[in-house]
Design an enzyme around this catalytic site. Sequence first.
Site, PDB file in Angstrom:
ATOM      1  N   ASP A 118       7.324  -1.356  11.061  1.00 50.31           N
ATOM      2  CA  ASP A 118       6.518  -0.232  10.573  1.00 50.31           C
ATOM      3  C   ASP A 118       5.666   0.394  11.674  1.00 50.31           C
ATOM      4  O   ASP A 118       4.709   1.110  11.402  1.00 50.31           O
ATOM      5  CB  ASP A 118       5.638  -0.683   9.391  1.00 50.31           C
ATOM      6  N   GLY A 126      -6.551  -6.647  15.038  1.00 53.57           N
ATOM      7  CA  GLY A 126      -6.957  -7.843  15.771  1.00 53.57           C
ATOM      8  C   GLY A 126      -7.636  -7.430  17.070  1.00 53.57           C
ATOM      9  O   GLY A 126      -7.215  -6.477  17.722  1.00 53.57           O
ATOM     10  N   GLY A 149       2.806 -15.037   7.057  1.00 54.00           N
ATOM     11  CA  GLY A 149       2.178 -14.541   8.276  1.00 54.00           C
ATOM     12  C   GLY A 149       3.183 -14.176   9.355  1.00 54.00           C
ATOM     13  O   GLY A 149       4.357 -14.555   9.304  1.00 54.00           O
ATOM     14  N   SER A 176      36.415  41.179   0.777  1.00 52.13           N
ATOM     15  CA  SER A 176      35.260  40.689   0.015  1.00 52.13           C
ATOM     16  C   SER A 176      35.650  40.142  -1.349  1.00 52.13           C
ATOM     17  O   SER A 176      36.626  40.601  -1.947  1.00 52.13           O
ATOM     18  CB  SER A 176      34.271  41.838  -0.203  1.00 52.13           C
ATOM     19  N   ARG A 194       0.800  -1.229   0.000  1.00 49.52           N
ATOM     20  CA  ARG A 194       0.000   0.000   0.000  1.00 49.52           C
ATOM     21  C   ARG A 194       0.837   1.286   0.000  1.00 49.52           C
ATOM     22  O   ARG A 194       0.297   2.370  -0.159  1.00 49.52           O
ATOM     23  CB  ARG A 194      -0.978  -0.013   1.183  1.00 49.52           C
ATOM     24  N   TYR A 200      37.773  22.309  -4.600  1.00 52.67           N
ATOM     25  CA  TYR A 200      37.653  21.128  -5.452  1.00 52.67           C
ATOM     26  C   TYR A 200      38.327  21.387  -6.790  1.00 52.67           C
ATOM     27  O   TYR A 200      38.013  22.384  -7.462  1.00 52.67           O
ATOM     28  CB  TYR A 200      36.158  20.836  -5.639  1.00 52.67           C
ATOM     29  N   LYS A 254       9.046  -0.690   2.665  1.00 49.90           N
ATOM     30  CA  LYS A 254       8.303   0.218   3.554  1.00 49.90           C
ATOM     31  C   LYS A 254       9.140   0.706   4.731  1.00 49.90           C
ATOM     32  O   LYS A 254       9.131   1.900   5.057  1.00 49.90           O
ATOM     33  CB  LYS A 254       7.043  -0.482   4.067  1.00 49.90           C
ATOM     34  N   ARG A 300      45.475  40.740  -7.601  1.00 48.00           N
ATOM     35  CA  ARG A 300      44.519  41.268  -8.577  1.00 48.00           C
ATOM     36  C   ARG A 300      45.279  42.236  -9.465  1.00 48.00           C
ATOM     37  O   ARG A 300      46.325  42.763  -9.071  1.00 48.00           O
ATOM     38  CB  ARG A 300      43.351  41.961  -7.866  1.00 48.00           C
TER      39      ARG A 300
HETATM   40  C1  UD1 Z   1      -1.115  -7.520  12.775  1.00 48.32           C
HETATM   41  C2  UD1 Z   1      -1.776  -8.400  13.846  1.00 48.32           C
HETATM   42  C3  UD1 Z   1      -3.047  -7.714  14.351  1.00 48.32           C
HETATM   43  C4  UD1 Z   1      -2.702  -6.333  14.879  1.00 48.32           C
HETATM   44  C5  UD1 Z   1      -1.965  -5.508  13.829  1.00 48.32           C
HETATM   45  C6  UD1 Z   1      -1.435  -4.243  14.450  1.00 48.32           C
HETATM   46  C7  UD1 Z   1      -1.284 -10.710  13.265  1.00 48.32           C
HETATM   47  C8  UD1 Z   1      -1.804 -11.944  12.655  1.00 48.32           C
HETATM   48  N1  UD1 Z   1      -2.107  -9.688  13.259  1.00 48.32           N
HETATM   49  O1  UD1 Z   1      -2.016  -7.460  11.690  1.00 48.32           O
HETATM   50  O2  UD1 Z   1      -3.640  -8.486  15.376  1.00 48.32           O
HETATM   51  O3  UD1 Z   1      -3.884  -5.669  15.291  1.00 48.32           O
HETATM   52  O4  UD1 Z   1      -0.835  -6.233  13.310  1.00 48.32           O
HETATM   53  O5  UD1 Z   1      -0.875  -3.413  13.480  1.00 48.32           O
HETATM   54  O6  UD1 Z   1      -0.170 -10.683  13.743  1.00 48.32           O
HETATM   55  N2  UD1 Z   1       5.219  -9.431   8.549  1.00 48.32           N
HETATM   56  C9  UD1 Z   1       6.280 -10.244   8.238  1.00 48.32           C
HETATM   57  N3  UD1 Z   1       6.012 -11.404   7.578  1.00 48.32           N
HETATM   58  C10 UD1 Z   1       4.757 -11.780   7.234  1.00 48.32           C
HETATM   59  C11 UD1 Z   1       3.696 -10.940   7.559  1.00 48.32           C
HETATM   60  C12 UD1 Z   1       3.967  -9.768   8.220  1.00 48.32           C
HETATM   61  O7  UD1 Z   1       7.426  -9.941   8.542  1.00 48.32           O
HETATM   62  O8  UD1 Z   1       4.616 -12.862   6.654  1.00 48.32           O
HETATM   63  C13 UD1 Z   1       5.516  -8.175   9.273  1.00 48.32           C
HETATM   64  C14 UD1 Z   1       5.132  -6.925   8.487  1.00 48.32           C
HETATM   65  O9  UD1 Z   1       6.231  -6.425   7.775  1.00 48.32           O
HETATM   66  C15 UD1 Z   1       4.712  -5.962   9.589  1.00 48.32           C
HETATM   67  C16 UD1 Z   1       4.199  -6.882  10.694  1.00 48.32           C
HETATM   68  O10 UD1 Z   1       4.722  -8.149  10.439  1.00 48.32           O
HETATM   69  O11 UD1 Z   1       5.815  -5.241  10.078  1.00 48.32           O
HETATM   70  C17 UD1 Z   1       2.677  -6.936  10.743  1.00 48.32           C
HETATM   71  O12 UD1 Z   1       2.190  -7.473   9.537  1.00 48.32           O
HETATM   72  P1  UD1 Z   1       0.844  -6.950   8.894  1.00 48.32           P
HETATM   73  O13 UD1 Z   1       0.611  -7.706   7.651  1.00 48.32           O
HETATM   74  O14 UD1 Z   1       0.847  -5.471   8.810  1.00 48.32           O
HETATM   75  O15 UD1 Z   1      -0.206  -7.426  10.000  1.00 48.32           O
HETATM   76  P2  UD1 Z   1      -1.637  -6.849  10.235  1.00 48.32           P
HETATM   77  O16 UD1 Z   1      -2.564  -7.466   9.286  1.00 48.32           O
HETATM   78  O17 UD1 Z   1      -1.594  -5.377  10.313  1.00 48.32           O
HETATM   79 MG    MG Z   2      -0.220  -3.820   9.600  1.00 45.15          MG
END
Ligand code: UD1
Ligand code: MG
Length: 481
Positions: free
Chosen positions: A134, A170, A109, A417, A44, A399, A51, A452
């Site tokens: 982030d 969440g 995830g 000057s 996004r 330089y 990011k 000069r």
């Molecule tokens: C996550 C939480 C949610 C919470 C929210 C807060 C989970 C399942 N959900 O959701 O409960 O309210 O953050 O902002 O944890 N990332 C990885 N690898 C992955 C997926 C994500 O490194 O496979 C990292 C992302 O770069 C980010 C963080 O994990 O820094 C969170 O991932 P994101 O996809 O933003 O989770 P949310 O859906 O926001």
């Molecule tokens: Mg998020």
Amino acid sequence: MKPYFIQFSFYYEGELGKNRKIFRKVINSMSLAAIVLCAGNGTRMNSNLPKVLHKLAGFPLIHHVMNTVQELGVSKTVIVAGKDIDKVSKVAFDFSNDVIIEKQDKQLGTGHAVQKALPALKDFDGDVIILYGDVPFITPVTINKMLTTKKQGSDIVVLGFEASQAGAYGRVVTNSDKIEKIVEAKDASDTELQIKSCNSGVILTNCKNLTQLVKLLKNNNASKEYYLTDIVAIANSQNQKCSLLLCSEAETMGINTRHELAYAENLFQNRSREKFLDIGVTLASPETTIFSMDTVIGRDTFIGQNVVFEPGVTIETGAIIKPFCHLESCHIGSCAEIGPFAHIRPGTEIGNSARIGNFVETKNAKIGEFSKINHLSYVGDAKTGQKVNIGAGTITCNYDGLNKHITIIEDGAFIGSNSSLVAPLKIEQNSIIAAGSVITKDVPKNSLGIARSDQKNLLGRAKEIMKKLKKNKAKTEKANG
Ligand code: UD1
Ligand code: MG
């Protein structure tokens, strides 16, 4: 903060040190490790840049989180990066070499990302704090509170907040003082969606416990992902105690879009303005002053309108920064006056009570106490002594097209000057450079350097020229009718 912190660290003693709130270790938790998740796609942001490398207050988002981790004094930090691992690693190592970077090839995830980090902590026996790359505003003080909650008898501590708009966050399902589970919005029932307590993503638990819990994660949910949040329900099934600690929503703000980045920048700037006003800095027009994450300013300093502080700026007490100045990685001494419209570039050190005036650019320049560069000059790769006066339009020619050379101007020298000082060059104590000179050779002390062409006065010649011009003009006008 390697590049700036080391370079200027000696200034942080004395008065300035009292105002220095960042980069200070709040606690020293040798039994704490951190996992920072950064492997998400960041789709996004609509950007080629990962990011976590987008800048907030002059520094990549990941540096903000690493700064928090550094202040906590954790003993190990593991960063999980995805396809952009090379770019992310480079920027992370700019901040500190003392981190381990692990790769998550497929974004399956947050739970899966933590699984990828854990082998790096296999011999570690303490607690682990999980942070997101982030989410830049979580403070060490809040994490400290989580540690206290854990010590009071919890196995897992989740950082939550009361969301004004819970949206996609969440939801934290609680039962008296315990958390039962965290339900992702996509998987939540209508009743669960009504819950106001949301998960920030920050979780604290013991490393060994985390290792055994993430092994049990399944991906039978709406996103087909391994949710880290599911460790709470699993821990409950093992009779562990999971607690919720609430903090302000502003602290848990995550950056997913450029709109959110702009909002976060504004939030950061407003907080910085409040902070500097509180510690005794006058801001003539606070909403026009732009700070970096690491700006340090001493008491009784005056900052005029539209001043921008890029990373690495430290200012001693009582300095005056007039409107429209741009300062980068520099140090300004006590009671020095800068601007208006001065560009103070990296490596500049302005001595106490020195004066840098309008349309002056300095770079890698050490300007001695009580020295003056009042107008329209470029001083780069130079070192001046005390009470040096550099006249309007003076340029250090540093330089040659290939190499940079140094100009040294000793105590009490006066540069007339519009002089060009062709480096390498040394102008010794109390010497004078005649205005308009092109100085290519060293000037011994107490001497006049003049380079000069001699002036000739041709008597009566102006009158003759004017007469001729008028005659020519009349001729042309007649010819044109
Ligand atoms: C996550 C939480 C949610 C919470 C929210 C807060 C989970 C399942 N959900 O959701 O409960 O309210 O953050 O902002 O944890 N990332 C990885 N690898 C992955 C997926 C994500 O490194 O496979 C990292 C992302 O770069 C980010 C963080 O994990 O820094 C969170 O991932 P994101 O996809 O933003 O989770 P949310 O859906 O926001
Ligand atoms: Mg998020």
